[in-house]
Design a protein around this motif. Structure first.
Motif, mmCIF file in Angstrom:
data_model
loop_
_atom_site.group_PDB
_atom_site.id
_atom_site.type_symbol
_atom_site.label_atom_id
_atom_site.label_comp_id
_atom_site.label_asym_id
_atom_site.label_seq_id
_atom_site.Cartn_x
_atom_site.Cartn_y
_atom_site.Cartn_z
ATOM 1 N N VAL A 230 -2.079 -9.078 21.014
ATOM 2 C CA VAL A 230 -3.086 -9.436 20.017
ATOM 3 C C VAL A 230 -2.777 -8.764 18.683
ATOM 4 N N PRO A 231 -3.145 -9.387 17.569
ATOM 5 C CA PRO A 231 -2.861 -8.805 16.256
ATOM 6 C C PRO A 231 -3.629 -7.509 15.995
ATOM 7 N N VAL A 232 -3.075 -6.742 15.064
ATOM 8 C CA VAL A 232 -3.689 -5.510 14.576
ATOM 9 C C VAL A 232 -4.105 -5.745 13.132
ATOM 10 N N GLY A 233 -5.293 -5.278 12.744
ATOM 11 C CA GLY A 233 -5.714 -5.387 11.356
ATOM 12 C C GLY A 233 -4.684 -4.775 10.426
ATOM 13 N N ASP A 234 -4.435 -5.440 9.298
ATOM 14 C CA ASP A 234 -3.344 -5.015 8.424
ATOM 15 C C ASP A 234 -3.471 -3.570 7.949
ATOM 16 N N GLY A 235 -4.686 -3.139 7.657
ATOM 17 C CA GLY A 235 -4.869 -1.762 7.204
ATOM 18 C C GLY A 235 -4.526 -0.752 8.278
ATOM 19 N N ALA A 236 -4.948 -1.033 9.514
ATOM 20 C CA ALA A 236 -4.638 -0.133 10.618
ATOM 21 C C ALA A 236 -3.139 -0.081 10.867
ATOM 22 N N ALA A 237 -2.489 -1.256 10.863
ATOM 23 C CA ALA A 237 -1.044 -1.305 11.084
ATOM 24 C C ALA A 237 -0.295 -0.567 9.980
ATOM 25 N N SER A 238 -0.749 -0.713 8.744
ATOM 26 C CA SER A 238 -0.086 -0.039 7.630
ATOM 27 C C SER A 238 -0.205 1.474 7.741
ATOM 28 N N ASN A 239 -1.339 1.971 8.228
ATOM 29 C CA ASN A 239 -1.470 3.411 8.426
ATOM 30 C C ASN A 239 -0.440 3.916 9.432
ATOM 31 N N VAL A 240 -0.334 3.208 10.556
ATOM 32 C CA VAL A 240 0.620 3.625 11.581
ATOM 33 C C VAL A 240 2.045 3.559 11.037
ATOM 34 N N VAL A 254 -0.644 0.291 -1.100
ATOM 35 C CA VAL A 254 -0.830 -0.670 -2.174
ATOM 36 C C VAL A 254 0.106 -1.850 -1.919
ATOM 37 N N GLY A 255 -0.492 -2.924 -1.414
ATOM 38 C CA GLY A 255 0.210 -4.187 -1.266
ATOM 39 C C GLY A 255 -0.409 -5.151 -2.254
ATOM 40 N N THR A 256 -0.886 -6.308 -1.786
ATOM 41 C CA THR A 256 -1.628 -7.202 -2.677
ATOM 42 C C THR A 256 -2.885 -6.503 -3.171
ATOM 43 N N SER A 257 -3.611 -5.866 -2.255
ATOM 44 C CA SER A 257 -4.773 -5.048 -2.604
ATOM 45 C C SER A 257 -4.389 -3.586 -2.376
ATOM 46 N N SER A 296 -10.074 -4.451 -4.365
ATOM 47 C CA SER A 296 -9.574 -5.815 -4.539
ATOM 48 C C SER A 296 -8.326 -5.857 -5.415
ATOM 49 N N SER A 297 -8.053 -4.775 -6.119
ATOM 50 C CA SER A 297 -6.890 -4.723 -7.012
ATOM 51 C C SER A 297 -5.815 -3.817 -6.425
ATOM 52 N N GLY A 298 -4.578 -4.219 -6.609
ATOM 53 C CA GLY A 298 -3.444 -3.439 -6.133
ATOM 54 C C GLY A 298 -2.190 -4.035 -6.729
ATOM 55 N N GLY A 299 -1.306 -4.516 -5.863
ATOM 56 C CA GLY A 299 -0.115 -5.175 -6.364
ATOM 57 C C GLY A 299 -0.431 -6.435 -7.148
ATOM 58 N N ASN A 300 -1.574 -7.085 -6.830
ATOM 59 C CA ASN A 300 -1.985 -8.263 -7.608
ATOM 60 C C ASN A 300 -2.274 -7.885 -9.063
ATOM 61 N N LEU A 301 -2.890 -6.721 -9.277
ATOM 62 C CA LEU A 301 -3.161 -6.236 -10.629
ATOM 63 C C LEU A 301 -1.853 -5.887 -11.343
ATOM 64 N N PHE A 302 -0.959 -5.229 -10.612
ATOM 65 C CA PHE A 302 0.361 -4.864 -11.144
ATOM 66 C C PHE A 302 1.097 -6.127 -11.616
ATOM 67 N N GLY A 303 1.102 -7.161 -10.752
ATOM 68 C CA GLY A 303 1.799 -8.399 -11.100
ATOM 69 C C GLY A 303 1.144 -9.135 -12.261
ATOM 70 N N GLY A 397 3.551 0.730 0.956
ATOM 71 C CA GLY A 397 3.298 -0.638 0.526
ATOM 72 C C GLY A 397 4.296 -1.091 -0.518
ATOM 73 N N GLY A 398 4.440 -2.403 -0.633
ATOM 74 C CA GLY A 398 5.438 -2.958 -1.533
ATOM 75 C C GLY A 398 5.242 -2.591 -2.989
ATOM 76 N N ALA A 399 3.997 -2.522 -3.448
ATOM 77 C CA ALA A 399 3.749 -2.201 -4.855
ATOM 78 C C ALA A 399 4.123 -0.751 -5.165
ATOM 79 N N MET A 400 3.980 0.130 -4.175
ATOM 80 C CA MET A 400 4.376 1.515 -4.383
ATOM 81 C C MET A 400 5.885 1.645 -4.534
ATOM 82 N N ALA A 401 6.609 0.799 -3.818
ATOM 83 C CA ALA A 401 8.061 0.836 -3.922
ATOM 84 C C ALA A 401 8.552 0.322 -5.270
#
Length: 467
Positions: A230-240, A254-257, A296-303, A397-401
């Motif tokens: 079963v899927p894992v919520g994106d935030g939880a998976a990103s922490n791990v 910091v990805g899209t959000s 709601s803002s993250g990499g979307n704001l950066f872009g 996250g991608g925006a941090m990179a």
């Protein structure tokens, strides 16, 4: 054994093949951009069938390149909070509402939870437009055809691919309808949402495994014998995947959000620790919870800023940012997409302040980016109030990179904490794989975590062809 990890994100869908230790196989990455429909009214939707087609294209690409050989386990990281109404045949009756959609409002005359504090402590959520308790009645009021049931994007996609697709406790917790201690649908939350038996996906038991439908096994024969988790919520998976698997480390992703989060071990049935009023809490799996705040803002704001302000690229932009005054000529409210729960600011609430004729596009950009850093710092202090000592912070996250300057802006905002950087670009997929393997604690020993000023390590998945 190889593992296929899917990342069902907001701006793209990706498939990544990892080895048995959750290390990416070089070049074994396929991705497709997806179109997020947005509007000034707060719309933030995805086309479910088109999204599914993009995922199928990723699997085709990996299969054609021979990357799906020896895959025995398939897992996924998926966006929390999405919802789509379905008819009796499982076909979407409209677009998928994502976390970014702020249009839902409580029905006229609807009363909220009897005890707001108890509701929040029990579900980790609020009676808020971001959750199904408000979203489902709102969708029903606007439906041309009555919905037979509701699902998240991940459950819709997997129901098409697999012989069955129950919802994980992780994804269910993101709906705001789950009792986090009992790991069952919360009666009051379901009453607020106006749903009864059969209108929500069944909850997956611990250790559940699924299989491809026969027609899809013929299309991707390498996956015919693979077990699906079963899927894992994106935030939880990103922490791990960021190595933040206990209260000693907080993740700022910091990805899209963007979000700041902390994982704690907490098995089903154990008493829940007190939850500050401003923070949410969801499930990683049956053994862990994750607490935090999201934006709601993250990499979307950066872009957006890079595009609309016509900024230079790469090293030229980094050099220009390094010349911005340390005290910041421009300050900003970065809530362009409105507030995530529990805030209620609508989309279009962003602001720039301190403008003068001397302000440059780079000054505006720096103000926006540091504005988000400050929001994260405030919420991290609140998050730390529930742990013994201040946490080490890992940026990911991608925006941090994408920006060494932005990483250093986070270092300054989060001082005096030690701040490190997880350079691996696929933290969600890696984290989901470790959760699927029952090895959450191993996230603390992941490679790629180093000082924020270190040179970038080689990207082991860079050989993949972008979609």
């Amino acid at each position: 054994m190889n593992i296929l990890a899917l990342d069902l994100g907001t701006s793209s869908v990706r498939g990544l093949v990892l080895d048995a230790d959750a290390t990416p196989r070089p070049g074994a990455l396929a991705r497709r951009k997806v179109h997020l429909a947005t509007g000034e009214d707060g719309t933030g939707t995805l086309d479910g069938p088109r999204y599914l087609a993009c995922l199928a294209e990723c699997l085709d690409e990996l299969a054609d390149a021979g990357h799906l050989r020896d895959v025995e386990l398939v897992t996924a990281s998926a966006q929390w909070h999405s919802v789509v109404p379905l008819d009796v045949d499982g076909e979407p009756l409209g677009p998928v509402l994502t976390w970014l959609d702020t249009r839902a409002t409580p029905s006229a005359g609807a009363a909220g939870p009897t005890d707001l504090h108890a509701f929040h402590q029990r579900t980790g959520a609020w009676w808020h437009r971001g959750y199904w308790s408000v979203r489902l009645p709102w969708l029903r009021e606007r439906a041309g055809t009555p919905a037979a049931r509701f699902a998240g994007l991940a459950e819709y996609v997997l129901e098409v691919l697999l012989t069955e697709a129950p919802i994980s406790v992780s994804m269910a917790s993101g709906t705001g309808l789950l009792d986090l201690r009992r790991l069952d649908w919360d009666a009051e939350a379901c009453d607020l949402a106006g749903v009864g038996p059969g209108e929500l996906p069944p909850l997956a038991p611990m250790g559940w495994r699924g299989r491809l439908r026969p027609e899809h096994a013929r299309r991707w024969p390498q996956l015919a014998g693979a077990r699906w988790t079963v899927p894992v919520g994106d935030g939880a998976a990103s922490n791990v995947g960021s190595g933040c698997v206990d209260p000693s480390r907080a993740a700022v992703t910091v990805g899209t959000s963007a979000a700041v989060r902390l994982i704690q071990p907490l098995p089903a049935g154990a008493a829940l620790p007190p939850l500050p009023d401003q923070l949410w809490r969801y499930r990683v799996d049956h053994e862990h919870v994750v607490t935090g705040s999201a934006y709601s803002s993250g990499g979307n704001l950066f872009g957006w800023a890079k595009r609309e302000l016509r900024l230079p690229e790469g090293a030229e932009l980094e050099a220009a940012l390094s010349r911005v005054s340390a005290d910041g000529r421009v300050s900003a409210n970065p809530r362009f997409g409105g507030d995530r729960p529990p805030g209620v600011a609508p989309a279009g609430s962003g602001e720039l302040r301190g403008l003068s004729f001397g302000a440059t596009a780079v000054d505006l950009f720096a103000g926006l980016m540091t504005g988000l850093c400050q929001l994260v710092a405030e919420d991290l202090a609140l998050l730390e109030s529930g742990v013994v000592q201040p946490a080490e912070v890992v940026l990911g996250g991608g925006a941090m990179a994408a920006s060494a300057w932005w990483r250093q802006a986070f270092v300054a905002a989060l001082a005096p904490r030690e701040v490190r950087h997880q350079r691996h670009p696929e933290i969600g997929a890696t984290g989901a794989a470790l959760v699927a393997l029952g090895r959450v604690a191993d996230g603390a020993r992941l490679g790629g975590i180093g000082r924020t000023d270190e040179a970038e390590a080689p990207n082991t998945v860079a050989g993949a062809r972008p979609g």
